[in-house]
Write an enzyme that holds these catalytic residues in place. Structure first.
Site, PDB file in Angstrom:
ATOM      1  N   CYS A  43      -3.253   6.910  -4.934  1.00  0.00           N
ATOM      2  CA  CYS A  43      -2.951   5.479  -4.787  1.00  0.00           C
ATOM      3  C   CYS A  43      -1.509   5.186  -5.232  1.00  0.00           C
ATOM      4  CB  CYS A  43      -3.941   4.621  -5.587  1.00  0.00           C
ATOM      5  SG  CYS A  43      -3.782   2.865  -5.204  1.00  0.00           S
TER       6      CYS A  43
ATOM      7  N   CYS B  90       0.869  -1.166   0.000  1.00  0.00           N
ATOM      8  CA  CYS B  90       0.000   0.000   0.000  1.00  0.00           C
ATOM      9  C   CYS B  90       0.913   1.224   0.000  1.00  0.00           C
ATOM     10  CB  CYS B  90      -0.898  -0.019   1.228  1.00  0.00           C
ATOM     11  SG  CYS B  90      -2.000   1.386   1.275  1.00  0.00           S
TER      12      CYS B  90
HETATM   13  O1  PYC Z   1      -1.753   3.767  -1.978  1.00  0.00           O
HETATM   14  O2  PYC Z   1      -1.248   1.791  -2.772  1.00  0.00           O
HETATM   15  C1  PYC Z   1      -2.020   2.570  -2.233  1.00  0.00           C
HETATM   16  C2  PYC Z   1      -3.358   2.077  -1.847  1.00  0.00           C
HETATM   17  C3  PYC Z   1      -3.901   0.843  -2.067  1.00  0.00           C
HETATM   18  C4  PYC Z   1      -5.176   0.858  -1.530  1.00  0.00           C
HETATM   19  C5  PYC Z   1      -5.398   2.095  -0.979  1.00  0.00           C
HETATM   20  N1  PYC Z   1      -4.267   2.835  -1.183  1.00  0.00           N
END
Ligand code: PYC
Length: 329
Positions: A254, A104
């Site tokens: 993300c 994550c």
């Molecule tokens: O930042 O990799 C990330 C992530 C995955 C799910 C929520 N954030």
């Protein structure tokens, strides 16, 4: 010793109450709950094996930390544990309202900032061990870190699928520490007011992937869907919306999703090694990213983002609480 009524409360507090020490942070708007104390005993050995034991024997801990009434669906948990590699400052297992995550990116930035806040790491270079590999952290200041992610790659290019209500949708399948289906042109405008429509569209894409048996490597489920569109800020390259397993959306751009995007851009020759990519999220926060190529298929992405501490304390589990393991699932 005879137990008299006024001692019962004291005994409950000392012997029966279970406390879970946490620090909450957000990275570019996306929350992470870092478990610093009171985690489950999942033994030692390789992190993937510990995740399997976590899921089998201590899943109620995950549900307690993430679900209401102690948590909320959008938060990602990060259990700190002993690394197997002594060069790492910590091992970390990420989890959410649906299960466990390989990596994550926003969470890793949040963990780095929290470890510094707790006085456990200094600024500069540090390493974290995750179930899918070791990531390098460069903590630039107490609220900003670069993470050098695990190797990322595109598995399939331009896969067409029939999606209920959307018609034919074309996307790439890529790995950035989690599996993503990346759709170049979002079917819905990427503005916060459209979150419900975006959630609905991404859920339909996920169902179509399942129905058509489209997976990541070795049959792994593609559990993150990513839509892209034009950025709002003049200096950004793209805006995204990221649908996460468990029916939530990422408030940040993300980290693993941005890594998967870089893998696709690199494979298409649209972004050169070392060139900067600014990925804007659905709430307008951003990660700055670049990559180095390690072979014909794999790149190593670096993601830079900010995280801030929001709160710290103890979650309390009283044995008679009917919702000690959270509400739902
Ligand atoms: O930042 O990799 C990330 C992530 C995955 C799910 C929520 N954030």
């Amino acid at each position: 010793m005879e137990i008299v009524p006024h001692m019962v409360g004291q005994l409950v507090r000392e012997r029966i109450l279970s406390k879970i020490g946490f620090v909450d942070a957000h990275t570019e708007g996306e929350p992470t709950r870092i478990i610093v104390d009171g985690g489950p005993d999942i033994g030692d050995g390789p992190l993937p094996e510990r995740v399997a034991r976590f899921a089998k024997f201590a899943d109620d801990f995950r549900r307690c930390v993430i679900l209401e009434p102690r948590g909320w669906d959008a938060v990602v948990g990060a259990l700190l544990c002993e690394p197997t590699d002594p060069t790492c400052a910590a091992g970390v297992i990420f989890f959410n309202n649906a299960g466990y995550l390989g990596m994550c990116g926003h969470g890793a930035v949040g963990v780095a900032v929290a470890l510094h806040y707790l006085g456990k790491i200094g600024l500069g270079q540090n390493r974290l061990e995750t179930p899918v590999g070791i990531i390098e952290i460069d903590l630039h200041n107490p609220n900003q870190a670069s993470i050098q992610n695990v190797p990322s790659y595109r598995l399939h290019r331009s896969v067409p699928i029939e999606v209920d209500g959307l018609g034919t949708v074309v996307g790439d399948v890529a790995w950035g520490g989690n599996w993503f289906f990346l759709i170049g042109e979002s079917p819905v405008d990427l503005i916060l007011d459209n979150v419900d429509a975006l959630m609905d569209a991404s859920g339909r894409v996920r169902d179509a992937l399942r129905r058509n048996g489209i997976t990541g490597a070795n049959g792994a489920e593609i559990d993150h869907i990513e839509f892209f569109g034009p950025p709002h800020a003049a200096d950004a390259d793209s805006r995204n919306f990221v649908y996460c397993p468990g029916g939530q959306y990422d408030r940040s751009p993300c980290g693993t999703g941005t890594s998967a995007k870089l893998a696709c851009l690199a494979a298409d020759g649209k972004l050169q090694p070392g060139e900067q990519w600014i990925q804007e999220s659905i709430i307008g926060s951003r990660f700055t990213a670049n990559y180095v190529r390690i072979d014909e298929h794999n790149i190593v992405p670096t993601i830079v983002g900010h995280a801030f501490i929001c709160s710290e304390g103890n979650l309390i589990r009283q044995p008679l609480d009917p919702f000690i393991s959270g509400i739902r699932c």
